[in-house]
Design a protein around this motif. Sequence first.
Motif, PDB file in Angstrom:
ATOM      1  N   UNK B  52      70.426  58.494  20.225  1.00 58.90           N
ATOM      2  CA  UNK B  52      69.500  59.289  20.880  1.00 58.90           C
ATOM      3  C   UNK B  52      69.697  60.955  20.531  1.00 58.90           C
ATOM      4  N   UNK B  53      68.591  61.716  20.234  1.00 53.01           N
ATOM      5  CA  UNK B  53      68.876  63.045  19.762  1.00 53.01           C
ATOM      6  C   UNK B  53      69.175  63.251  18.409  1.00 53.01           C
ATOM      7  N   UNK B  54      69.434  62.373  17.673  1.00 54.65           N
ATOM      8  CA  UNK B  54      69.873  62.662  16.439  1.00 54.65           C
ATOM      9  C   UNK B  54      68.796  63.128  15.516  1.00 54.65           C
ATOM     10  N   UNK B  55      69.370  64.058  14.482  1.00 53.86           N
ATOM     11  CA  UNK B  55      68.293  64.711  13.343  1.00 53.86           C
ATOM     12  C   UNK B  55      69.025  64.490  12.094  1.00 53.86           C
ATOM     13  N   UNK B  56      67.910  63.877  11.270  1.00 57.92           N
ATOM     14  CA  UNK B  56      68.560  63.703   9.915  1.00 57.92           C
ATOM     15  C   UNK B  56      67.637  64.200   9.024  1.00 57.92           C
ATOM     16  N   UNK B  57      68.214  64.961   7.955  1.00 61.47           N
ATOM     17  CA  UNK B  57      67.477  65.557   6.956  1.00 61.47           C
ATOM     18  C   UNK B  57      67.490  64.940   5.523  1.00 61.47           C
ATOM     19  N   UNK B  58      66.265  64.774   4.902  1.00 61.12           N
ATOM     20  CA  UNK B  58      66.033  64.142   3.672  1.00 61.12           C
ATOM     21  C   UNK B  58      65.402  65.150   2.635  1.00 61.12           C
ATOM     22  N   UNK B  59      65.994  66.143   2.202  1.00 58.17           N
ATOM     23  CA  UNK B  59      65.343  67.293   1.413  1.00 58.17           C
ATOM     24  C   UNK B  59      64.271  68.051   2.423  1.00 58.17           C
ATOM     25  N   UNK B  60      63.062  67.791   2.057  1.00 62.46           N
ATOM     26  CA  UNK B  60      61.896  68.612   3.058  1.00 62.46           C
ATOM     27  C   UNK B  60      61.621  67.778   4.080  1.00 62.46           C
ATOM     28  N   UNK B  61      62.180  66.595   4.210  1.00 62.68           N
ATOM     29  CA  UNK B  61      61.924  65.731   5.469  1.00 62.68           C
ATOM     30  C   UNK B  61      62.650  65.721   6.556  1.00 62.68           C
ATOM     31  N   UNK B  62      62.677  65.954   7.913  1.00 60.60           N
ATOM     32  CA  UNK B  62      63.246  66.018   9.033  1.00 60.60           C
ATOM     33  C   UNK B  62      62.922  65.189   9.800  1.00 60.60           C
ATOM     34  N   UNK B  63      64.079  64.136  10.177  1.00 60.36           N
ATOM     35  CA  UNK B  63      63.681  62.918  11.211  1.00 60.36           C
ATOM     36  C   UNK B  63      64.428  63.349  12.462  1.00 60.36           C
ATOM     37  N   UNK B  64      63.657  62.920  13.477  1.00 62.64           N
ATOM     38  CA  UNK B  64      64.471  63.160  14.667  1.00 62.64           C
ATOM     39  C   UNK B  64      64.199  61.851  15.888  1.00 62.64           C
ATOM     40  N   UNK B  65      65.413  61.444  16.413  1.00 58.66           N
ATOM     41  CA  UNK B  65      65.228  60.259  17.356  1.00 58.66           C
ATOM     42  C   UNK B  65      65.121  60.882  18.683  1.00 58.66           C
ATOM     43  N   UNK B  66      64.341  60.390  19.571  1.00 59.76           N
ATOM     44  CA  UNK B  66      64.248  61.087  20.794  1.00 59.76           C
ATOM     45  C   UNK B  66      65.436  60.899  21.861  1.00 59.76           C
ATOM     46  N   UNK B  67      65.784  61.569  22.813  1.00 60.33           N
ATOM     47  CA  UNK B  67      67.192  61.395  23.419  1.00 60.33           C
ATOM     48  C   UNK B  67      67.049  60.165  24.172  1.00 60.33           C
ATOM     49  N   UNK B  68      66.185  59.410  24.507  1.00 62.97           N
ATOM     50  CA  UNK B  68      65.757  58.400  25.625  1.00 62.97           C
ATOM     51  C   UNK B  68      65.828  57.031  24.386  1.00 62.97           C
ATOM     52  N   UNK B  69      65.506  57.464  23.033  1.00 61.85           N
ATOM     53  CA  UNK B  69      65.698  56.365  21.972  1.00 61.85           C
ATOM     54  C   UNK B  69      64.203  55.600  22.273  1.00 61.85           C
ATOM     55  N   UNK B  70      63.026  56.077  22.642  1.00 60.69           N
ATOM     56  CA  UNK B  70      61.911  55.735  22.808  1.00 60.69           C
ATOM     57  C   UNK B  70      60.744  56.247  21.758  1.00 60.69           C
ATOM     58  N   UNK B  71      61.324  57.417  21.181  1.00 56.23           N
ATOM     59  CA  UNK B  71      60.128  58.071  20.216  1.00 56.23           C
ATOM     60  C   UNK B  71      61.019  58.778  19.144  1.00 56.23           C
ATOM     61  N   UNK B  72      60.359  58.917  17.901  1.00 55.26           N
ATOM     62  CA  UNK B  72      60.768  59.623  16.894  1.00 55.26           C
ATOM     63  C   UNK B  72      59.854  60.568  16.248  1.00 55.26           C
ATOM     64  N   UNK B  73      60.158  61.556  15.430  1.00 54.78           N
ATOM     65  CA  UNK B  73      59.326  62.224  14.698  1.00 54.78           C
ATOM     66  C   UNK B  73      59.653  62.518  13.178  1.00 54.78           C
ATOM     67  N   UNK B  74      58.762  62.664  12.334  1.00 53.62           N
ATOM     68  CA  UNK B  74      58.999  62.938  11.057  1.00 53.62           C
ATOM     69  C   UNK B  74      58.261  64.133  10.633  1.00 53.62           C
ATOM     70  N   UNK B  75      58.939  65.219  10.337  1.00 49.45           N
ATOM     71  CA  UNK B  75      58.363  66.449  10.030  1.00 49.45           C
ATOM     72  C   UNK B  75      58.504  66.791   8.275  1.00 49.45           C
TER      73      UNK B  75
END
Lengths: 117, 109
Positions: B52-75
Amino acid sequence: EAEVAQSPRYKITEKSQAVAFWCDPISGHATLYWYRQILGQGPELLVQFQDESVVDDSQLPKDRFSAERLKGVDSTLKIQPAELGDSAMYLCASSFTWGQGRFYEQYFGPGTRLTVT
Amino acid sequence: TQLLEQSPQFLSIQEGENLTVYCNSSSVFSSLQWYRQEPGEGPVLLVTVVTGGEVKKLKRLTFQFGDARKDSSLHITAAQPGDTGLYLCAGEEGTALIFGKGTTLSVSS
């Protein structure tokens, strides 16, 4: 880089005919999955194998679909008879194993695009 | 059965723009995966987020996992035509993955 192989890539068949798809997972992967993906949707699991045993086939329409992985390596998915609603992408995936308290990442093949006319 | 909802369903942008796509559920997932799928091909795994809260980066892509582990985003920063494709999120349910319906991204030059 190891890949999941599938054949054929495309298949056109008439309704009521039989059709079969083949999958060869990444070498050393014990778990094999067949998914179906309808256009505009995400993949949905049809059947999961661990080695040669079926782990989950609860979503497989068993009146017309069958799947086997006789030697625990490659697998065949069959549809007989095919219906118009079976037109979809059939995807095979494999993972090192499954369960055991952790998630093992799944790697997908290129899929077989089935069109039933 | 747990459900994963992705938004937006379609996104069409110009090269160089930034974008964010979302994956939401009312259920907690032990991990979430993001895949990209090109037309006529199988999904390709981009990343797995576990904490929960994890952020991972893959070149120009940034992935985030919500603190509650119910949601995620890709930027995606400075999108390129090669980023065009269907972006799928997936979470574990029982023995396999369940997938959202995906976000179809089109980046024009």
